[in-house]
Design a protein around this motif. Structure first.
Motif, mmCIF file in Angstrom:
data_model
loop_
_atom_site.group_PDB
_atom_site.id
_atom_site.type_symbol
_atom_site.label_atom_id
_atom_site.label_comp_id
_atom_site.label_asym_id
_atom_site.label_seq_id
_atom_site.Cartn_x
_atom_site.Cartn_y
_atom_site.Cartn_z
ATOM 1 N N UNK A 139 35.149 31.205 35.778
ATOM 2 C CA UNK A 139 34.783 32.605 35.529
ATOM 3 C C UNK A 139 33.557 33.024 36.336
ATOM 4 N N UNK A 140 32.899 32.064 36.951
ATOM 5 C CA UNK A 140 31.755 32.402 37.790
ATOM 6 C C UNK A 140 30.489 32.709 37.023
ATOM 7 N N UNK A 331 26.532 36.235 44.328
ATOM 8 C CA UNK A 331 27.563 35.762 45.251
ATOM 9 C C UNK A 331 28.859 36.540 45.058
ATOM 10 N N UNK A 332 29.141 36.963 43.837
ATOM 11 C CA UNK A 332 30.333 37.786 43.595
ATOM 12 C C UNK A 332 30.254 39.078 44.410
ATOM 13 N N UNK A 399 36.562 41.642 42.848
ATOM 14 C CA UNK A 399 36.695 40.783 41.668
ATOM 15 C C UNK A 399 35.492 40.938 40.747
ATOM 16 N N UNK A 400 34.355 41.335 41.319
ATOM 17 C CA UNK A 400 33.104 41.374 40.557
ATOM 18 C C UNK A 400 33.060 42.483 39.513
ATOM 19 N N UNK A 401 33.980 43.434 39.550
ATOM 20 C CA UNK A 401 33.977 44.505 38.545
ATOM 21 C C UNK A 401 34.667 44.068 37.261
ATOM 22 N N UNK A 416 33.129 36.430 37.950
ATOM 23 C CA UNK A 416 34.357 36.232 38.722
ATOM 24 C C UNK A 416 34.064 35.995 40.207
ATOM 25 N N UNK A 417 32.892 35.436 40.487
ATOM 26 C CA UNK A 417 32.497 35.223 41.882
ATOM 27 C C UNK A 417 33.358 34.229 42.624
#
Length: 507
Positions: A139-140, A331-332, A399-401, A416-417
């Motif tokens: 999941x980052x 990083x995401x 993906x980061x949203x 989600x990175x």
């Protein structure tokens, strides 16, 4: 030999270690700091101090106190339970980068681990033993828990590795190199998996690949300009100077150098007054893509040398602090931004492919076919490029949203990175295929114009690429050509490409 200090690793260092197998050694000063930091953990355990993840459960279970006799079992159970990665494994280069980056992060001496643990990671890097790490399942945030747990299994002599071109049990590779697996002590399992190394390692490899592909894209675009008799004034230094973006200025400079002795490009008004945007705006578009890469370089370099564990032990003040340095948001965002630069490299290249094959847009044989009508030539190559570009557009969605709560809502916001980084790498492979298709078409176009009239740089690139893919004399299975040239672009030495395209001053 590269010395790991925890604070000074560069992207160039990673490239030399991962791609050229340069050896790594732990800095003596950090070795001493690690010993001091571990002593603090041991003393706090003796004093019965409650420390998250050291003598407590994890996540929502952090209120559960663990007895002294179960501390090693706690770490073992953590790795076993968290090794939930699924799907295809990461590429060996990414896996090796993960091990390197985790060693570098722990080497700073804030994680309370033994010197032996950091050395075991360095031993894996130096022996080129790459853990088999499934790509999906992170999941980052809370660190890349699932991927890094598969890395930790190898440290313990469990799991699988890639070694000498084979996939095998980790113990086979360890024993073959005289290495001994570790029994993880208090805190060490958590220290191995609480970090952003899966997303960062994937991002680092994406950065290195994109840097090379941008140079290859520039050189291919130069050849397309020759095939379509593009207008040289669009690369004029004054034009780009007054816009002011350094990356745009640099792209135009390199392209001017690559085309400086070409007899195929034209002058304003010779055939037409202006080119289409996909030719005229190459420096503006690719310059912007370079900007995303430069942003990524800054953030990745910071993250490679960051302490992303939890909790952190500050020896000087005898502090154990639980925080959130494992959260992958920086990083995401970086990877989502990089994806835009990758997408546009492909988008503008596909439009140039269309101009190379469409008889309504040029004076070349229809679809570059030696026998239009009976043979279709490069017609469907453009279809493939269009499909790849369209697929990139879906992968470019940030993906980061997205965020899904986990651990009974204790970990209620995640980055989600790792997904963003994986998508960036997939987009790069799609884009490499688009550049390969453009190169096939550009080579065919310059053959119609006269190879002897090409610039020195582009003709050298043409000669090398022609050894990989032959000229189109009749229709054949072009998929083979595309894949062969794509592999060649990926494997080509980056320094040779950069020298060829003209990393020069005062052009």
């Amino acid at each position: 030999m590269i010395v790991l200090t925890g604070k000074s690793l560069t992207l160039d260092d990673v490239g030399r270690i991962v791609f050229q197998n340069e050896q790594v050694v732990l800095c003596d000063r950090q070795r001493e700091k690690l010993k001091q930091n571990r002593e603090i953990v041991e003393e706090m355990l003796q004093d019965k101090k409650v420390m998250y993840g050291i003598n407590t459960g994890f996540g929502k279970l952090s209120d559960h106190r663990i007895s002294d006799e179960d501390l090693e079992a706690l770490q073992l159970n953590l790795i076993h339970s968290h090794a939930c990665g699924v799907g295809e494994p990461f590429d060996e280069k990414i896996s090796k980068t993960m091990v390197l980056l985790r060693a570098n992060a722990l080497a700073q001496g804030y994680s309370g681990v033994r010197v032996e643990l950091v050395q075991s990671l360095i031993n894996l890097v130096n022996a080129n033993i790459c853990p088999v790490i499934p790509q999906q399942g992170s999941l980052g945030a809370s660190g890349d828990l699932a991927p890094l747990s598969h890395l930790a299994l190898v440290v313990m002599g469990e799991g699988e590795v890639f070694y000498q071109g084979k996939r095998m049990p980790s113990m086979d590779a360890l024993q073959g190199n005289g290495l001994t697996p570790l029994i993880l002590k208090a805190k060490e399992g958590l220290a191995l998996i609480n970090g952003t190394q899966a997303m960062t390692a994937t991002g680092v490899v994406a950065y290195l690949e994109m840097e090379k592909l941008l140079h290859q894209g520039e050189l291919t675009a130069c050849m397309t300009m020759e095939g379509l008799r593009g207008i040289r004034e669009a690369l004029d230094a004054d034009l780009h100077r007054v816009r002011g973006h350094q990356e745009q200025i640099d792209v135009a400079k390199r392209m001017r150098h690559s085309l400086q002795d070409s007899k195929l490009i034209s002058s304003q008004g010779e055939f037409r007054v202006q080119d289409a945007y996909s030719l005229r705006c190459i420096p503006q578009v690719l310059g912007a893509s370079w900007q995303t890469l430069h942003y990524a370089k800054e953030k990745l370099t910071t993250e490679m040398n960051a302490v992303t564990d939890n909790p952190l032990i500050f020896s000087e003040d005898w502090k154990v602090i639980s925080g959130g340095n494992f959260h992958g948001q920086p990083i995401a965002f970086t990877m989502d931004f990089l994806k835009l630069g990758i997408a546009e490299l492909a988008n503008i290249a596909e439009r140039r492919i269309e101009r190379l094959v469409n008889p309504q847009l040029n004076d070349l044989p229809a679809f570059l076919s030696p026998n239009p009508g009976l043979e279709s030539g490069a017609m469907i190559m453009q279809y493939s490029a269009a499909a790849l570009v369209s697929e990139n557009k879906t992968l470019a969605h940030p993906a980061s949203v997205d965020s899904i709560p986990s651990s009974a809502n204790q970990e209620d916001h995640v980055s989600m990175g790792t997904i963003a980084a994986r998508h960036a790498l997939a987009m790069l492979q799609n884009t490499r295929r688009v550049i390969a298709i453009e190169l096939i078409c550009a080579m065919q176009a310059v053959e119609y114009r006269g190879v002897e009239k090409m610039a020195t740089s582009t003709r050298e690139f043409y000669n090398k690429a022609r050894k990989v893919v032959a000229s189109i004399r009749k229709d054949r299975v072009f998929s083979t050509d595309i894949e062969r040239l794509t592999a060649w672009l990926k494997e080509s030495d980056a320094s040779q490409v950069m020298n060829q395209i003209g990393e020069v001053e005062n052009v």
